[in-house]
Scaffold this motif. Structure first.
Motif, short mmCIF file in Angstrom:
data_model
loop_
_atom_site.label_atom_id
_atom_site.label_comp_id
_atom_site.label_asym_id
_atom_site.label_seq_id
_atom_site.Cartn_x
_atom_site.Cartn_y
_atom_site.Cartn_z
N UNK A 175 0.84 -1.42 -0.27
CA UNK A 175 -0.32 0.42 0.32
C UNK A 175 1.16 1.01 0.25
N UNK A 176 0.55 1.44 -0.66
CA UNK A 176 1.28 3.23 -0.98
C UNK A 176 0.63 4.57 -0.63
N UNK A 177 0.31 5.76 0.06
CA UNK A 177 -0.02 6.54 0.22
C UNK A 177 0.50 8.22 -0.74
N UNK A 178 -0.62 8.10 -1.79
CA UNK A 178 0.09 9.01 -3.14
C UNK A 178 0.75 10.46 -2.50
N UNK A 179 0.14 10.45 -1.63
CA UNK A 179 0.73 12.11 -1.01
C UNK A 179 2.24 11.73 -0.28
N UNK A 180 2.51 10.89 -0.17
CA UNK A 180 4.32 10.93 0.55
C UNK A 180 4.48 9.86 -0.01
N UNK A 181 4.54 9.34 -1.47
CA UNK A 181 5.54 8.22 -1.96
C UNK A 181 5.13 8.62 -3.45
N UNK A 182 6.72 9.34 -4.05
CA UNK A 182 6.77 9.63 -5.20
C UNK A 182 5.99 8.60 -6.58
N UNK A 183 5.74 8.26 -7.33
CA UNK A 183 5.08 7.82 -8.36
C UNK A 183 6.07 6.48 -9.16
N UNK A 184 7.37 7.25 -9.16
CA UNK A 184 8.56 6.21 -9.10
C UNK A 184 8.86 5.42 -8.93
N UNK A 185 8.59 5.67 -7.01
CA UNK A 185 8.57 4.08 -6.05
C UNK A 185 7.05 3.36 -5.65
N UNK A 186 6.21 4.11 -6.59
CA UNK A 186 5.33 3.40 -6.88
C UNK A 186 5.21 2.15 -8.00
N UNK A 187 5.84 2.54 -9.44
CA UNK A 187 6.82 2.03 -10.83
C UNK A 187 7.44 0.42 -9.82
N UNK A 197 2.81 0.09 -16.62
CA UNK A 197 2.07 1.77 -17.24
C UNK A 197 0.69 1.80 -16.98
N UNK A 198 -0.21 0.53 -16.33
CA UNK A 198 -1.67 0.62 -15.72
C UNK A 198 -1.28 1.45 -15.26
N UNK A 199 -0.71 1.55 -14.19
CA UNK A 199 -0.55 1.82 -12.88
C UNK A 199 0.12 3.22 -12.90
N UNK A 200 0.80 2.92 -13.41
CA UNK A 200 1.31 4.51 -13.69
C UNK A 200 0.18 5.50 -14.20
N UNK A 201 -0.35 4.65 -15.17
CA UNK A 201 -1.41 5.26 -15.65
C UNK A 201 -3.05 6.41 -14.88
N UNK A 202 -3.22 4.95 -13.56
CA UNK A 202 -4.03 5.37 -12.64
C UNK A 202 -3.34 6.23 -11.42
N UNK A 203 -1.92 6.28 -11.14
CA UNK A 203 -1.33 7.09 -10.10
C UNK A 203 -1.86 8.40 -10.88
N UNK A 204 -1.28 8.15 -12.01
CA UNK A 204 -1.22 9.95 -12.73
C UNK A 204 -2.28 10.12 -12.45
N UNK A 205 -3.54 9.55 -13.03
CA UNK A 205 -5.23 10.43 -13.02
C UNK A 205 -5.19 11.06 -11.75
N UNK A 206 -5.16 10.01 -10.63
CA UNK A 206 -5.06 10.69 -9.11
C UNK A 206 -4.79 10.97 -8.34
N UNK A 207 -3.29 11.66 -9.28
CA UNK A 207 -3.06 12.75 -8.78
C UNK A 207 -3.19 13.63 -9.61
#
Length: 74
Positions: free
Chosen positions: A2-14, A34-44
């Motif tokens: 699990x990642x808190x997207x407020x505290x975790x850079x997208x590169x770390x999620x990838x 790619x799918x994860x990055x797109x979903x995270x980018x959209x949420x951000x």
């Protein structure tokens, strides 16, 4: 995972996706990243804080669950 997207850079999620799929290679991993990055980018970009991403292997590693959510009502 699990990642808190407020505290975790997208590169770390990838990187987390790649770590979770360490036994796979090629397009399987590339597509999941790619799918994860797109979903995270959209949420951000479009969602409201707090934002979170959860990654989980299911069915003995045959399926990857990617969940991204935020507090927006939209």
């Amino acid at each position: 995972m699990a990642y808190d997207l407020e505290a975790t850079p997208s590169r770390d999620v990838r990187s987390g996706v790649r770590d979770l799929l360490v036994h796979y290679s090629g397009l399987t991993v590339d597509d999941a990243v790619l799918v994860t990055d797109e979903l995270v980018s959209n949420a951000n970009r479009h969602g409201d804080a707090p934002r979170a991403c959860r990654l989980e292997l299911r069915d003995e590693g045959k399926r990857l669950l990617i969940e991204v959510d935020d507090s927006s009502s939209h």
